[in-house]
Scaffold this active site. Structure first.
Site, short mmCIF file in Angstrom:
data_model
loop_
_atom_site.label_atom_id
_atom_site.label_comp_id
_atom_site.label_asym_id
_atom_site.label_seq_id
_atom_site.Cartn_x
_atom_site.Cartn_y
_atom_site.Cartn_z
CG ASP A 168 -72.93 -25.44 30.60
OD1 ASP A 168 -72.94 -24.24 30.94
OD2 ASP A 168 -73.62 -26.30 31.17
CG HIS A 169 -75.39 -21.83 29.64
ND1 HIS A 169 -75.12 -22.88 30.48
CD2 HIS A 169 -76.74 -21.72 29.60
CE1 HIS A 169 -76.28 -23.38 30.93
NE2 HIS A 169 -77.27 -22.69 30.40
NE ARG A 197 -87.00 -23.59 29.84
CZ ARG A 197 -86.29 -23.39 30.95
NH1 ARG A 197 -85.14 -22.71 30.89
NH2 ARG A 197 -86.72 -23.84 32.10
NE ARG A 209 -82.32 -16.69 31.13
CZ ARG A 209 -82.71 -16.96 29.89
NH1 ARG A 209 -83.20 -16.01 29.13
NH2 ARG A 209 -82.59 -18.17 29.39
CB SER A 250 -84.18 -19.61 32.26
OG SER A 250 -83.70 -18.41 32.80
CG ASP A 263 -79.46 -24.36 34.11
OD1 ASP A 263 -78.88 -23.60 33.32
OD2 ASP A 263 -80.38 -25.13 33.77
#
Ligand code: MIC
Ligand code: SF4
Length: 642
Positions: free
Chosen positions: A64-65, A379, A536, A534, A119
């Site tokens: 999806d990203h 965000r 990440r 995030s 996520d």
């Protein structure tokens, strides 16, 4: 003993520790979630553990990203994730099927489940009475291998909602109110449990918007009871059997209580460039708007987009505004098409994008320089849109659509007494054909890895002494978007650490990677809430690759702190303000007997070599974290233990 809902679910999943606030606990994880931007690394890490199949009830991977395919990189990553999923027992949601959190909520969420997702917006699923927690990719990979998730028992905050929202006030405004009161660090170490009469006035998608935005408070997660509204939602989703009622015992105790009277709230916005810069929309009215983006995992449900369609019906988007609309899932897309709402959007002049994260993560649709972009996302960190001097406002779909029509920031209450009434849908279009079940003949499946997928970088055990340079000093609330930017240019390198490390701190100090390489590594100095936002892990992994040995900061965001430890970087805490002021970029610092200090978790002295000064720092770790650090990271520790 009367128990709150968090306690009930934690109790049934506790495998280590005691459920007292601040104590270390291990939780059994039922399900895991990966997405393509964090998932490829997690997949490589899972492979490195040498386990033939995932050991959770269900594991999911979503694309999806990284949806722009301007080169082979993202497409190769999708292929890697699909073949990895097929081999190791993971359900794979194809590109086009939608945003992980929206699809998970629609098709898989189940009251009482513990979900761990790579996520930060995984808590979205808390809308249906689940404990859904965001974590770094490696923590999720470890959970996929059947190991518990370790954390400190958070404080449980009761958020008592009373009354009902007024017309034009959205569930997003409830969270804006909390962000206004508590700020982006106000939720660290806490879980927000929503209770009170006001809860039953909120639908599941409205609850999801709230739970999702809890990530912006830094909260571990947020949760709603599983009640009649959840039952209705599962009926629409044609899975009524997945419902079970779950709620706190009447008069259960909480660590803190916050009250919000829904009828007192007005439409709000978060000003550029932090989600807690919340003001009433009326204060910002009249500012020119050049772009409006509706979508993201925060406001892209069928209900959200039906409302947007109804507001746009028979009208035209302002000539100076570009309006983009991103449905949250294939289900939402199909249903707005079938209902006619899509036609109102197209006819009004909106640009319809595919069901994906899209503009939210800077995958296209960067706004014009210096201009205002109003977004229904979660965000608005500076530059996240792809435009370095963007001025992104966060707003509800009501406010965003009003701005798109008027070309200015506009209070939707001026449109009319009440928003249009949306006809209730009797049933949803359910088609899971874009979710691929894993193969039963897994030994026959070959995992495909394109040339952009580079092996995991390795490191050795923790050094006993460091003499190093302060590579950068940054302020408070530095996000992982600052440390490791996303966007269309950088995201294609999520599976290629050597390449992505050239972008560390790119928007703050583009010379950082070069400096780090020239000095053979170094340390980072940060303020409070370092690494918010995030999940990440690239924000830890890429600095590790560049030789970063330690961060010295006033405090850390939860997920980033774990990510630093997972990759063997010391998250040192500095309390004294004078000491903090005295460290500057370019200073040479020395730390000695590190292994002994880490093993004992006692205070350490950092010598500022050129200044003839020592300052005190400390770690505040538990036994497991100390072991991870001493091993030089979590993967090293798992290998040693095996
Ligand atoms: C985000 O919203 O910042 C992301 C992109 O979804 C991240 C994950 C990532 O960086 O891949 C998150 O929220 O964890
Ligand atoms: Fe995707 Fe944005 Fe949601 Fe992150 S916040 S998962 S980028 S839609």
């Amino acid at each position: 003993m009367k128990e709150n809902l968090v306690m009930k679910i934690f109790k049934s999943h506790l495998v280590e520790g005691t459920l007292e606030q601040g104590k270390d606990i291990g939780l059994r994880v039922d399900e895991t979630l990966l997405q393509d931007a964090t998932g490829t690394m997690a997949a490589l890490q899972f492979e490195a553990m040498g386990i033939p199949k995932v050991k959770v009830r269900k594991a999911f991977a979503f694309v999806d990203h990284n949806m722009l395919q301007t080169g082979f990189q993202n497409a190769d990553d999708h292929r890697f994730l699909q073949t990895f999923s097929n081999k190791y027992g993971v359900y794979f949601s194809k590109p086009g099927n939608g945003i992980c959190h929206q699809v998970y909520l629609e098709r898989f969420s189940k009251p009482g489940t513990v979900l761990l997702g790579a996520d930060s917006h995984t808590p979205n699923a808390g809308a249906t009475g689940m404990i859904a927690i965001g974590a770094g990719g490696l923590d999720v990979a470890v959970a996929m291998a059947g190991m518990p998730y370790y954390t400190k028992m958070p404080a449980v905050v009761q958020v008592k909602l009373s009354g009902r929202l007024k017309p034009w006030v959205a569930s997003k405004d409830i969270m804006f109110e909390l962000l206004r009161r508590l700020t982006v660090k106000g939720g660290v170490g806490k879980i927000f449990e929503f209770t009170g009469d006001g809860v039953k006035t909120l639908s599941v998608p409205e609850r999801a918007t709230i739970a999702n935005l809890g990530a912006e408070l830094g909260a571990t997660t947020s949760i709603f009871p599983s009640d009649q509204r959840v039952q209705e939602y599962y009926k629409l989703q044609k899975r009524p059997k997945d419902f079970k009622p779950l709620a706190a015992d009447p008069d259960a105790g909480y660590d803190e209580v916050i009250e919000i009277a829904l009828d007192k709230l007005a439409p709000m916005v978060a000003r550029p460039s932090m989600p807690d810069k919340v003001v009433p929309v009326s204060e910002e009215e009249g500012k020119d708007v050049r772009q409006v983006c509706i979508g993201s995992c925060n406001n892209s449900s069928f209900d959200d987009l039906m409302l947007v369609g109804a507001l746009l019906k028979g009208k035209k988007v302002h000539p100076d505004v570009n309006l983009t609309i991103t449905p949250g899932s294939k289900q939402v897309f199909e249903m707005i098409a079938a209902s006619g709402a899509l036609q109102h959007m197209i006819s009004a002049g909106a640009r319809i994008l595919e069901a994906a994260c899209g503009p939210c993560i800077g995958m296209g649709q960067a706004p014009p320089s210096g201009s205002v972009s109003v977004r229904t996302m979660n965000r608005n960190f500076l530059g996240r849109s792809g435009t370095p001097d963007d001025r992104v406002y966060l707003a509800s779909p009501y406010v965003a659509t009003a701005c798109a029509l008027k070309g200015k920031i506009y209070d939707p209450r001026k449109i009319g007494a009440k928003p249009p009434i949306i006809q209730k849908t009797k049933s949803f279009i359910v088609d899971d054909s874009n979710i691929i079940k894993p193969s039963v003949k897994s030994d026959k499946v070959v995992v495909e890895k394109g040339p952009n997928i580079k092996p995991l970088p390795l490191r050795g055990e923790l050094d006993d002494a460091i003499t190093s340079v302060v590579l950068i000093k940054v302020g408070d609330n530095i996000t992982t978007d600052h440390i490791m930017p996303a966007g269309a240019r950088v995201l294609p390198f999520r599976s290629n650490i050597p390449a992505i490390s050239d972008f560390v701190f790119y928007n703050i100090d583009p010379e950082f990677p070069k400096r780090a390489k020239q000095s053979g590594g170094g340390v980072i100095v940060g303020g409070s809430n370092y690494g918010q936002g995030s999940s990440r892990e690239h924000a830890a992994l890429a600095p590790m690759f560049l030789g970063v040995k330690a961060v010295i900061a006033k405090s850390y965001a939860r997920i980033h702190r774990s990510n630093l430890i997972n990759f063997g970087i010391l998250p040192l805490i500095i309390k004294d303000q004078d000491a903090f002021t005295s460290i500057e970029q370019g200073d040479t610092i020395a730390l000695e007997n590190i292994r002994e200090h880490v093993a004992k978790d006692d205070r350490m002295n950092v010598t500022l070599k050129d200044k003839n000064k020592t300052i005190e720092v400390y770690l505040d770790t538990n036994a497991r974290e100390r072991k991870i650090l001493l091993s030089g990271g979590l993967l090293n520790m798992i290998k040693q233990e095996a």
